[in-house]
Design an enzyme around this catalytic site. Sequence first.
Site, PDB file in Angstrom:
ATOM      1  N   GLU A  71      -4.219   7.349  -3.386  1.00  0.00           N
ATOM      2  CA  GLU A  71      -4.125   6.053  -2.724  1.00  0.00           C
ATOM      3  C   GLU A  71      -3.879   4.974  -3.768  1.00  0.00           C
ATOM      4  O   GLU A  71      -4.627   4.878  -4.738  1.00  0.00           O
ATOM      5  CB  GLU A  71      -5.421   5.767  -1.967  1.00  0.00           C
ATOM      6  CG  GLU A  71      -5.310   4.510  -1.137  1.00  0.00           C
ATOM      7  CD  GLU A  71      -6.585   4.242  -0.348  1.00  0.00           C
ATOM      8  OE1 GLU A  71      -6.551   4.376   0.880  1.00  0.00           O
ATOM      9  OE2 GLU A  71      -7.602   3.894  -0.964  1.00  0.00           O
TER      10      GLU A  71
ATOM     11  N   TYR B   6       0.854  -1.193   0.000  1.00  0.00           N
ATOM     12  CA  TYR B   6       0.000   0.000   0.000  1.00  0.00           C
ATOM     13  C   TYR B   6       0.886   1.237   0.000  1.00  0.00           C
ATOM     14  O   TYR B   6       1.885   1.292   0.714  1.00  0.00           O
ATOM     15  CB  TYR B   6      -0.877   0.011   1.267  1.00  0.00           C
ATOM     16  CG  TYR B   6      -1.680   1.279   1.447  1.00  0.00           C
ATOM     17  CD1 TYR B   6      -2.992   1.353   1.022  1.00  0.00           C
ATOM     18  CD2 TYR B   6      -1.093   2.413   2.029  1.00  0.00           C
ATOM     19  CE1 TYR B   6      -3.722   2.533   1.166  1.00  0.00           C
ATOM     20  CE2 TYR B   6      -1.814   3.592   2.166  1.00  0.00           C
ATOM     21  CZ  TYR B   6      -3.121   3.644   1.743  1.00  0.00           C
ATOM     22  OH  TYR B   6      -3.845   4.811   1.881  1.00  0.00           O
TER      23      TYR B   6
END
Length: 391
Positions: free
Chosen positions: A197, A109
Amino acid sequence: MNIHEYQAKEIFKRYGVPTPNGYVAFSVDEAVQNAQKLGGSIWVVKAQIHAGGRGLGGGVKLARSLEEVKDLATEILGMTLVTHQTGPAGKLVQKVYIEEGVDIADELYLGVVLDRAKEMPILMASREGGMEIEKVAAATPEKIIKVAVDPFIGFQAFHGRELAFGLGLAKEEIGNFIKFAAALYKVYMENDAEMIEINPLVKTKSGNFVALDGKMGFDDNALYRHPEIEAMRDLSEENAAEREAAQYGLSYIKLDGNVGCMVNGAGLAMGTMDTINYVGGSPANFLDVGGGANAQTVAKGFEIILQDKNVKSIFVNIFGGIVRCDRIANGILEATKLVDVHVPVVVRLDGTNAKEAAEILRNANIKNIITATDLGDGAKKAVAAANGGTL
Ligand code: ADP
Ligand code: MG
């Protein structure tokens, strides 16, 4: 303003942030043509909506033949996709992204957001990619590595190394990762993004880093500097009432509660919502009618608030500074003639000519208008009225 994955990836490509190749499609035929154009033998058909969790909801699927691309595009286009971010009503899928399948070795991530306390952008990374990062942050915050970047210094290799070490990357992977993170920081700064993101950021079997997903949100106040990003706006993804409010110069944001709020000034609007929560209620919206509250804006405000069927009472909380309370009181009375307000309305007017305003409202003797003396009193009355049902 938010954009779709396929649009975020277009921006990524311009900055050298590696992403798989893909094309957006608005029809099944176009989806199949896109797969042919991409070549290869594995494709991923991805629903394009402004919400995450599409994979779990059945909106991201792997195809191993053109026939399968066709079947999956038929299934996904036009479906109402429900994910943990869409709410139970879900979102209608009007386009799909056809992307080449990637050989995933590991899912990480990486995100960039503004840290308002530090007054700096921060990069956040985690080994726990592919999962809901909110859950990782809540249950195991130590698994998220955060590095703040002073915008005057900009992103430097040492920022990248700190993230890479935290992620436990192998020595030979670090250089590639730093390049990736540096490019992403540039995307963030140069486009006035509020958040980016990438979940998952994938390590491929050949050792490269690829943005497999991409979400971007932008600072609305900076959009005037980026007409090409403004052009990416997808109105069908935005709340209709919020859009209508903006056309009338009202800042409205829909929430999930049952007490409608009409307030002048963003700070007082926030305070009003906090107070409603504090006395055990739940606000249905944020609404700032601005400095020049008059009969028309108040009427429009009522109309927009009442589009939400959850609203069981309305709390009008207006401070008369430049605009006098007696004028607002008359505006409210006029507005109730223009709009059918079928729920109790609690009115708290304070400031210039507050006494006259209270008298005007009392004399009007309208059954569903309840006056309040201060913020706490008004919030309590509005919450009680919401729980008591409609008049
Ligand atoms: P969402 O976060 O909305 O569920 P993602 O784009 O992250 O959507 O996709 C969900 C999952 O699907 C990813 O975690 C990944 O495992 C898989 N996936 C997505 N795109 C590809 C791709 N191009 N190749 C292989 N797998 C993919
Ligand atoms: Mg994702």
